[in-house]
Motif scaffolding. Sequence first.
Motif, PDB file in Angstrom:
ATOM      1  N   THR A 156      47.212  41.593  31.451  1.00 52.32           N
ATOM      2  CA  THR A 156      46.122  40.511  31.133  1.00 52.32           C
ATOM      3  C   THR A 156      45.544  39.420  31.888  1.00 52.32           C
ATOM      4  N   GLU A 157      46.059  39.660  33.605  1.00 53.28           N
ATOM      5  CA  GLU A 157      45.029  39.234  34.822  1.00 53.28           C
ATOM      6  C   GLU A 157      43.768  39.576  34.806  1.00 53.28           C
ATOM      7  N   TYR A 158      43.765  40.892  34.537  1.00 52.79           N
ATOM      8  CA  TYR A 158      42.396  41.496  34.844  1.00 52.79           C
ATOM      9  C   TYR A 158      41.634  41.327  33.805  1.00 52.79           C
ATOM     10  N   ALA A 159      41.742  41.190  32.350  1.00 56.09           N
ATOM     11  CA  ALA A 159      41.882  40.712  31.463  1.00 56.09           C
ATOM     12  C   ALA A 159      40.912  39.558  31.818  1.00 56.09           C
ATOM     13  N   LEU A 160      41.386  38.077  32.117  1.00 56.31           N
ATOM     14  CA  LEU A 160      41.295  37.023  32.254  1.00 56.31           C
ATOM     15  C   LEU A 160      39.887  36.626  33.406  1.00 56.31           C
ATOM     16  N   ALA A 161      40.051  37.831  34.196  1.00 55.03           N
ATOM     17  CA  ALA A 161      39.978  37.869  36.045  1.00 55.03           C
ATOM     18  C   ALA A 161      38.026  37.839  35.280  1.00 55.03           C
ATOM     19  N   VAL A 162      37.830  39.216  34.197  1.00 53.91           N
ATOM     20  CA  VAL A 162      36.955  39.575  33.432  1.00 53.91           C
ATOM     21  C   VAL A 162      36.066  38.586  32.999  1.00 53.91           C
ATOM     22  N   ALA A 163      37.268  38.012  32.220  1.00 57.50           N
ATOM     23  CA  ALA A 163      36.133  36.457  31.525  1.00 57.50           C
ATOM     24  C   ALA A 163      36.129  35.711  32.269  1.00 57.50           C
ATOM     25  N   GLU A 164      36.698  35.275  33.291  1.00 58.03           N
ATOM     26  CA  GLU A 164      35.979  34.138  34.395  1.00 58.03           C
ATOM     27  C   GLU A 164      34.746  34.708  34.908  1.00 58.03           C
ATOM     28  N   ASN A 165      34.943  35.772  35.039  1.00 60.06           N
ATOM     29  CA  ASN A 165      33.783  36.147  35.933  1.00 60.06           C
ATOM     30  C   ASN A 165      32.771  36.322  35.572  1.00 60.06           C
ATOM     31  N   GLN A 166      32.924  36.749  33.884  1.00 63.19           N
ATOM     32  CA  GLN A 166      31.721  36.833  32.428  1.00 63.19           C
ATOM     33  C   GLN A 166      30.597  34.914  33.267  1.00 63.19           C
ATOM     34  N   SER A 218      26.573  30.511  48.627  1.00 62.07           N
ATOM     35  CA  SER A 218      27.613  30.356  47.792  1.00 62.07           C
ATOM     36  C   SER A 218      27.998  30.739  46.324  1.00 62.07           C
ATOM     37  N   LYS A 219      27.064  30.980  45.882  1.00 62.78           N
ATOM     38  CA  LYS A 219      27.260  32.045  44.788  1.00 62.78           C
ATOM     39  C   LYS A 219      27.576  33.112  44.665  1.00 62.78           C
ATOM     40  N   THR A 220      26.424  33.737  45.952  1.00 64.21           N
ATOM     41  CA  THR A 220      26.678  35.768  46.082  1.00 64.21           C
ATOM     42  C   THR A 220      28.546  35.434  47.053  1.00 64.21           C
ATOM     43  N   ALA A 221      28.349  34.478  47.678  1.00 62.67           N
ATOM     44  CA  ALA A 221      30.120  34.779  48.119  1.00 62.67           C
ATOM     45  C   ALA A 221      31.059  34.499  46.934  1.00 62.67           C
ATOM     46  N   GLU A 222      30.920  33.678  46.019  1.00 67.13           N
ATOM     47  CA  GLU A 222      31.583  33.312  45.026  1.00 67.13           C
ATOM     48  C   GLU A 222      31.606  34.888  44.327  1.00 67.13           C
ATOM     49  N   ARG A 223      30.521  35.237  44.225  1.00 68.39           N
ATOM     50  CA  ARG A 223      30.426  36.601  43.150  1.00 68.39           C
ATOM     51  C   ARG A 223      31.601  37.608  43.915  1.00 68.39           C
ATOM     52  N   ASP A 224      30.112  37.954  45.100  1.00 66.70           N
ATOM     53  CA  ASP A 224      31.358  38.640  45.587  1.00 66.70           C
ATOM     54  C   ASP A 224      33.079  38.847  45.759  1.00 66.70           C
ATOM     55  N   ALA A 225      33.939  37.818  46.153  1.00 69.29           N
ATOM     56  CA  ALA A 225      35.195  37.334  45.988  1.00 69.29           C
ATOM     57  C   ALA A 225      35.742  37.867  44.434  1.00 69.29           C
ATOM     58  N   ALA A 226      34.822  37.170  43.056  1.00 69.96           N
ATOM     59  CA  ALA A 226      34.759  37.952  42.086  1.00 69.96           C
ATOM     60  C   ALA A 226      35.336  38.760  41.870  1.00 69.96           C
ATOM     61  N   THR A 227      34.392  39.747  42.568  1.00 68.86           N
ATOM     62  CA  THR A 227      34.297  41.230  41.988  1.00 68.86           C
ATOM     63  C   THR A 227      35.550  41.906  42.893  1.00 68.86           C
ATOM     64  N   SER A 228      35.019  41.450  44.245  1.00 65.03           N
ATOM     65  CA  SER A 228      36.566  42.233  44.540  1.00 65.03           C
ATOM     66  C   SER A 228      38.214  41.883  44.369  1.00 65.03           C
ATOM     67  N   LEU A 229      37.788  40.614  43.693  1.00 65.65           N
ATOM     68  CA  LEU A 229      39.503  40.225  42.811  1.00 65.65           C
ATOM     69  C   LEU A 229      39.745  41.340  41.697  1.00 65.65           C
ATOM     70  N   LEU A 230      38.484  41.536  40.799  1.00 66.69           N
ATOM     71  CA  LEU A 230      38.476  42.316  39.570  1.00 66.69           C
ATOM     72  C   LEU A 230      38.761  43.943  40.457  1.00 66.69           C
ATOM     73  N   ARG A 231      38.155  44.599  41.317  1.00 69.92           N
ATOM     74  CA  ARG A 231      38.598  45.792  42.119  1.00 69.92           C
ATOM     75  C   ARG A 231      40.567  45.440  42.119  1.00 69.92           C
TER      76      ARG A 231
END
Length: 138
Positions: free
Chosen positions: A38-48, A68-81
């Motif tokens: 569930t947490e992964y699905a929510l994180a994927v939706a938030e990332n999209q 800043s946007k690059t840092a946010e994107r990297d953090a979101a990708t790291s969380l997904l992984r």
Amino acid sequence: MLVNGAVIAGKSAVKGRSAEETEQIRVVLRERFESLDTEYALAVAENQKLRLVEIGDAAGDDQADSGSKTAERDAATSLLRTLLDRRQQAEAALQRLDEGTYGNCEGCAQPIPAARLEVFPSATTCVACKSTRERRAG
């Protein structure tokens, strides 16, 4: 709850672990997997959502905004992984439970201490084997 015993064959009890204890372990692992799923699905939706906002809101960005946007994107990708990895670990633990190898160290085949399994139900090695692996890797 996660009782240390030896090998379990499917859902039956073997060497010190009752069918009830095995089922308790299965429930804990299943709940962990479902929570992570569930947490992964929510994180994927938030990332999209973040990516869509980023695409539509890039006009007029300076270097700081872009950074800043690059840092946010990297953090979101790291969380997904991380979430995907933890979900896969929980799924693998359920598979080991079904195969009858859950709770035994992959390195030395000895039972993993119950305290370790309670803290980290997806553990595949005892502390000694984990330490050995880390020393070799470092």
